[in-house]
Design a protein around this motif. Structure first.
Motif, mmCIF file in Angstrom:
data_model
loop_
_atom_site.group_PDB
_atom_site.id
_atom_site.type_symbol
_atom_site.label_atom_id
_atom_site.label_comp_id
_atom_site.label_asym_id
_atom_site.label_seq_id
_atom_site.Cartn_x
_atom_site.Cartn_y
_atom_site.Cartn_z
ATOM 1 N N ILE A 150 0.861 -1.185 0.000
ATOM 2 C CA ILE A 150 0.000 0.000 0.000
ATOM 3 C C ILE A 150 0.899 1.237 0.000
ATOM 4 O O ILE A 150 1.578 1.526 0.986
ATOM 5 N N ARG A 151 0.906 1.934 -1.106
ATOM 6 C CA ARG A 151 1.736 3.143 -1.221
ATOM 7 C C ARG A 151 0.873 4.406 -1.297
ATOM 8 O O ARG A 151 1.318 5.488 -0.916
ATOM 9 N N THR A 152 -0.340 4.260 -1.791
ATOM 10 C CA THR A 152 -1.308 5.354 -1.839
ATOM 11 C C THR A 152 -2.666 4.766 -1.435
ATOM 12 O O THR A 152 -2.839 3.533 -1.432
ATOM 13 N N LEU A 221 3.731 2.922 6.838
ATOM 14 C CA LEU A 221 3.629 3.789 8.022
ATOM 15 C C LEU A 221 2.841 5.067 7.697
ATOM 16 O O LEU A 221 3.368 6.178 7.732
ATOM 17 N N ASP A 222 1.561 4.871 7.427
ATOM 18 C CA ASP A 222 0.691 6.024 7.171
ATOM 19 C C ASP A 222 0.204 6.669 8.460
ATOM 20 O O ASP A 222 -0.262 7.797 8.473
ATOM 21 N N GLN A 223 0.259 5.911 9.587
ATOM 22 C CA GLN A 223 -0.053 6.434 10.932
ATOM 23 C C GLN A 223 -1.404 7.147 10.952
ATOM 24 O O GLN A 223 -1.522 8.289 11.377
ATOM 25 N N HIS A 224 -2.440 6.417 10.535
ATOM 26 C CA HIS A 224 -3.746 7.041 10.363
ATOM 27 C C HIS A 224 -4.488 7.337 11.659
ATOM 28 O O HIS A 224 -5.333 8.221 11.700
ATOM 29 N N GLU A 286 3.056 9.265 1.446
ATOM 30 C CA GLU A 286 2.625 10.653 1.642
ATOM 31 C C GLU A 286 1.343 10.619 2.473
ATOM 32 O O GLU A 286 0.264 10.310 1.972
ATOM 33 N N LYS A 287 1.485 10.939 3.755
ATOM 34 C CA LYS A 287 0.346 10.802 4.664
ATOM 35 C C LYS A 287 -0.814 11.725 4.314
ATOM 36 O O LYS A 287 -1.973 11.430 4.607
ATOM 37 N N GLU A 292 -6.494 13.138 3.395
ATOM 38 C CA GLU A 292 -7.510 13.741 2.537
ATOM 39 C C GLU A 292 -8.667 12.768 2.313
ATOM 40 O O GLU A 292 -9.846 13.147 2.353
ATOM 41 N N LYS A 293 -8.343 11.502 2.066
ATOM 42 C CA LYS A 293 -9.359 10.482 1.829
ATOM 43 C C LYS A 293 -10.226 10.235 3.066
ATOM 44 O O LYS A 293 -11.386 9.815 2.960
ATOM 45 N N SER A 294 -9.661 10.465 4.253
ATOM 46 C CA SER A 294 -10.372 10.144 5.490
ATOM 47 C C SER A 294 -11.253 11.282 6.002
ATOM 48 O O SER A 294 -11.950 11.121 7.002
#
Length: 319
Positions: A150-152, A221-224, A286-287, A292-294
């Motif tokens: 998962i990169r994006t 490591l998107d750290q959502h 790119e977090k 933005e999606k969330s």
């Protein structure tokens, strides 16, 4: 029969000189949160000169998080540690902490948790016989997968991602394009191995201690979300303590929270080394793309809980 046994065995057991606090949780003894709880145990015994003793039951010996919370509510067990996500089923304010990308960084997070907002939420649990004492660092949750990196956010499309049985987590994964799949944590290793789910999301120490790194070779490591753990005491036990004993308990909890942060950072560093050595690809995305999606998750939450909008704004605007 179990509840009757626990009530007889655990409920505020005391002699003329000592009171025993029974504390159950679900984590292994190697976990940095358990180590923080041990610091609480040591500090409280020292402050009270041995008049308040904590007996710890790790590894889900007393049941799941939900089961132990219910034992606190009826007074059969004195204390526990649970995720803020679990507490959101009792206290709506805890939902705020599960919001994607709520905190700018670790410093911002703990300024909120250890400030007026965090303390007020800890106290709100008393309405449900669950008084919060302090927050423990549980890191940031990130995605890991078995076969596809998962990169994006687009890479989440078509992937079944295990989440906690928590509506915020479900909405978050779905908003990013994945298919949120609530599943028991104990079943997750086999589920990934057999392809029932394509991956999950969690912090580095949990990723490694669960051995999920053996079968999930991509860690993004998107750290959502940055959900803390919470150290709780049942009000049925708390109300039996003197004012001096309550002060000792709170002071010991606050000191343990600071010690636990060090244990957590050490565990994250060691876990990442273990994962890399096992061939896991660590991806730094790119977090902002995920954030933005969330955004619809925040909008949906504020429609359901408009009374919490001032708190969310206060957190986001905190210097």
């Amino acid at each position: 029969m179990l509840i009757l046994f626990l009530g007889i065995t655990f409920s505020c057991k005391q002699t003329s000189d000592t009171k025993v606090m029974y504390l159950g949780h679900t984590l292994p003894q190697s976990h940095p949160v358990h180590k923080g709880i041990v610091e609480f145990q040591k500090a409280l015994e020292k402050k009270s000169n041995g008049s308040l003793i904590v007996k710890i039951f790790p590894d889900a010996q007393l049941g799941s998080e939900r089961e132990v919370l219910e034992l606190l509510q009826i007074g059969s067990v004195a204390a526990t540690k649970v995720s803020a996500a679990t507490l959101s089923n009792f206290v709506p304010e805890y939902n705020v902490f599960g919001m994607p990308y709520l905190f700018r960084d670790k410093q911002h997070q703990f300024e909120v948790l250890e400030g007026e907002i965090g303390k007020s939420i800890l106290e709100k649990g008393s309405e449900f016989w669950l008084r919060g004492l302090c927050y423990y660092d549980a890191g940031s949750r990130s995605f890991y997968t078995s076969d596809k990196a998962i990169r994006t956010p687009d890479d989440l499309k078509g992937l079944k991602i295990r989440v906690m049985n928590n509506q915020m987590a479900i909405n978050m994964v779905n908003s990013m394009g994945g298919s949120a799949t609530p599943l028991s944590y104990g079943e997750l290793y086999t589920a990934i191995q057999q392809g029932v789910v394509d991956g999950a999301e969690n912090n580095p120490p949990s990723f490694v201690s669960s051995n999920h790194y053996e079968i999930s070779k991509y860690y993004t490591l998107d750290q959502h979300s940055t959900l803390p753990d919470v150290l709780l005491i049942g009000t049925k036990y708390w109300d039996k303590l003197s004012d001096q004993e309550k002060n000792w308990v709170q002071e010991a909890a606050d000191e343990s929270a600071q010690a636990q942060k060090v244990f957590w950072n050490e565990s994250v560093e060691a876990s990442m080394k273990t994962a890399k050595a096992a061939g896991v690809e660590i991806i730094i995305p790119e977090k902002n793309l995920f954030a933005e999606k969330s955004k619809p998750v925040l909008d949906k939450f504020l429609k359901e809980f408009p009374e919490l909008a001032p708190m969310v704004n206060q957190i986001k605007n905190k210097d």
